[in-house]
Design an enzyme around this catalytic site. Structure first.
Site, PDB file in Angstrom:
ATOM      1  N   ARG A  98      -2.173 -11.289  10.577  1.00 52.10           N
ATOM      2  CA  ARG A  98      -1.979 -11.295   9.121  1.00 52.10           C
ATOM      3  C   ARG A  98      -1.880 -12.750   8.697  1.00 52.10           C
ATOM      4  NH1 ARG A  98       0.250  -8.030   4.860  1.00 52.10           N
ATOM      5  NH2 ARG A  98       1.378  -9.293   3.340  1.00 52.10           N
ATOM      6  N   HIS A 125      -8.060  -6.533   3.197  1.00 50.37           N
ATOM      7  CA  HIS A 125      -6.791  -5.903   3.589  1.00 50.37           C
ATOM      8  C   HIS A 125      -7.095  -4.456   4.025  1.00 50.37           C
ATOM      9  CE1 HIS A 125      -2.670  -5.255   4.128  1.00 50.37           C
ATOM     10  NE2 HIS A 125      -2.181  -5.482   2.929  1.00 50.37           N
ATOM     11  N   GLN A 128      -4.306  -1.564   4.505  1.00 54.59           N
ATOM     12  CA  GLN A 128      -3.739  -1.087   3.242  1.00 54.59           C
ATOM     13  C   GLN A 128      -4.638  -0.044   2.591  1.00 54.59           C
ATOM     14  OE1 GLN A 128      -0.705  -1.787   1.416  1.00 54.59           O
ATOM     15  NE2 GLN A 128      -1.522   0.004   0.353  1.00 54.59           N
ATOM     16  N   ASP A 220      -2.433  -4.800  -8.437  1.00 58.33           N
ATOM     17  CA  ASP A 220      -1.805  -5.687  -7.457  1.00 58.33           C
ATOM     18  C   ASP A 220      -1.157  -6.818  -8.245  1.00 58.33           C
ATOM     19  OD1 ASP A 220      -1.062  -6.915  -5.102  1.00 58.33           O
ATOM     20  OD2 ASP A 220      -3.076  -7.530  -4.503  1.00 58.33           O
ATOM     21  N   CYS A 261      -0.197  -1.706  -3.905  1.00 55.67           N
ATOM     22  CA  CYS A 261      -0.001  -2.055  -2.498  1.00 55.67           C
ATOM     23  C   CYS A 261       1.382  -2.619  -2.213  1.00 55.67           C
ATOM     24  CB  CYS A 261      -1.092  -3.021  -2.034  1.00 55.67           C
ATOM     25  SG  CYS A 261      -1.229  -4.504  -3.056  1.00 55.67           S
ATOM     26  N   ARG A 289       1.201   3.684   5.167  1.00 53.78           N
ATOM     27  CA  ARG A 289       0.822   2.491   5.927  1.00 53.78           C
ATOM     28  C   ARG A 289       1.114   2.705   7.405  1.00 53.78           C
ATOM     29  NH1 ARG A 289       0.622  -2.509   4.090  1.00 53.78           N
ATOM     30  NH2 ARG A 289      -0.545  -2.811   6.009  1.00 53.78           N
TER      31      ARG A 289
END
Length: 302
Positions: A98, A125, A128, A220, A261, A289
């Site tokens: 990440r 991502h 996600q 987001d 998210c 997740r």
């Protein structure tokens, strides 16, 4: 890993496994499918959901996760990414990364010789969005033919990844964003052939009409990691694209859900009353997740 090279059937198979492991988890079943396995968790960026999901999913299955921040290893500093990859490949069963640069996760995959999972880069991502489509399927019972509309900064990794997975799976993808923050040409070129194959429609506009008939409104944060100096400019540009109850009503559907998210800045990209409403499925999405990440690891780690 960013779903580009995965077929819709392969993505669907991982989703099926995610539903299975969620059912097993809720039933209190205990499995040890990662017993004797190890995973290196490399984090250049802070995380709540990604770190928690990887550590708990792997550990509950008998595996040993090892967390590594940039304070712990030499990645890209004193030691090249390639050399770090070759060392970790000799010691671990898999790697999660990440961080910032997509080329770093690709170099880890190229040189380590073991499965590498993209926990987030500035470009994509993927873990996600798999949780996002799992949440959609839980809510609606199917994916193909649904319409998801992303509202906000169309250049960010979430917008790019949602466009990609929707194009793969036959979900109509709309984007409500300012022209100044429209998605880059590269992601449109990547997604168009996938959308043509699946029958998904891609529409991008700064006109509010683009949200009509959406089954899901998604947003987001307006200021991404690394862009904090642009906060005032971003707030001004994106204020008209806030997700609120008036925007939800514009979809024309009572069944429309809200996804995010997380973490959310309530009062900026989404109003608190909508975030806390029954239309908001963000906590199911956050839980998913873990189940989708466990399914990904089961698919990739031999």
């Amino acid at each position: 890993m960013n779903w580009i090279d995965w077929t819709p059937d392969e993505i669907g198979q991982i989703l099926d496994w995610a539903f299975l492991v969620k059912k097993q988890s809720h039933a209190g079943e205990v499995h040890q499918r990662f017993l004797g396995k190890t995973i290196a968790l490399i984090f250049e960026k802070r995380s709540t959901r990604t770190r928690s999901s990887f550590e708990t999913a792997f550990g509950e299955e008998g595996g040993h996760p090892v967390f590594m921040s940039t304070d712990d290893i030499q990645l890209g500093g004193k030691e090249s990414v390639q050399d770090t990859a070759r060392v970790l490949g000799r010691m671990f069963s898999a790697i999660e990364f990440r961080g910032f640069k997509q080329e770093h996760v690709e170099a880890l995959a190229k040189y380590s010789g073991i499965p590498v999972i993209n926990g987030l880069t500035d470009s994509f991502h993927p873990t996600q969005v798999l949780a996002d489509v799992m949440t959609l399927k839980e809510q609606f019972g199917h994916l193909k033919g649904l319409k998801l509309c992303f509202c906000g900064d169309g250049r960010n990794n979430m917008a790019r990844s949602l466009m990609l997975i929707c194009a793969k799976l036959g979900i109509d993808f709309a984007m409500f964003c300012p022209k100044t923050l429209s998605p880059a040409a590269d992601i449109l070129e990547i997604c168009r052939p996938f959308a043509a194959a699946s029958g998904a429609k891609i529409s991008i506009s700064d006109e509010i009409s683009v949200v009509k008939n959406a089954d899901c409104l998604y947003t987001d944060v307006w200021v991404s990691m690394g862009e904090e100096a642009l906060k005032d400019e971003r707030l001004k540009e994106l204020r008209p694209f806030q997700v609120n109850k008036a925007l939800m009503a514009t979809t024309g559907k009572d069944s429309t859900i809200f996804l995010h998210c997380l973490p959310a800045v309530k009062g900026e990209e989404v109003t608190e009353d909508l975030f806390e409403s029954e239309q908001s499925k963000v906590w199911d999405e956050a839980e998913n997740r873990k189940h989708t990440i466990k399914a990904i690891m089961l698919a990739l780690i031999p």
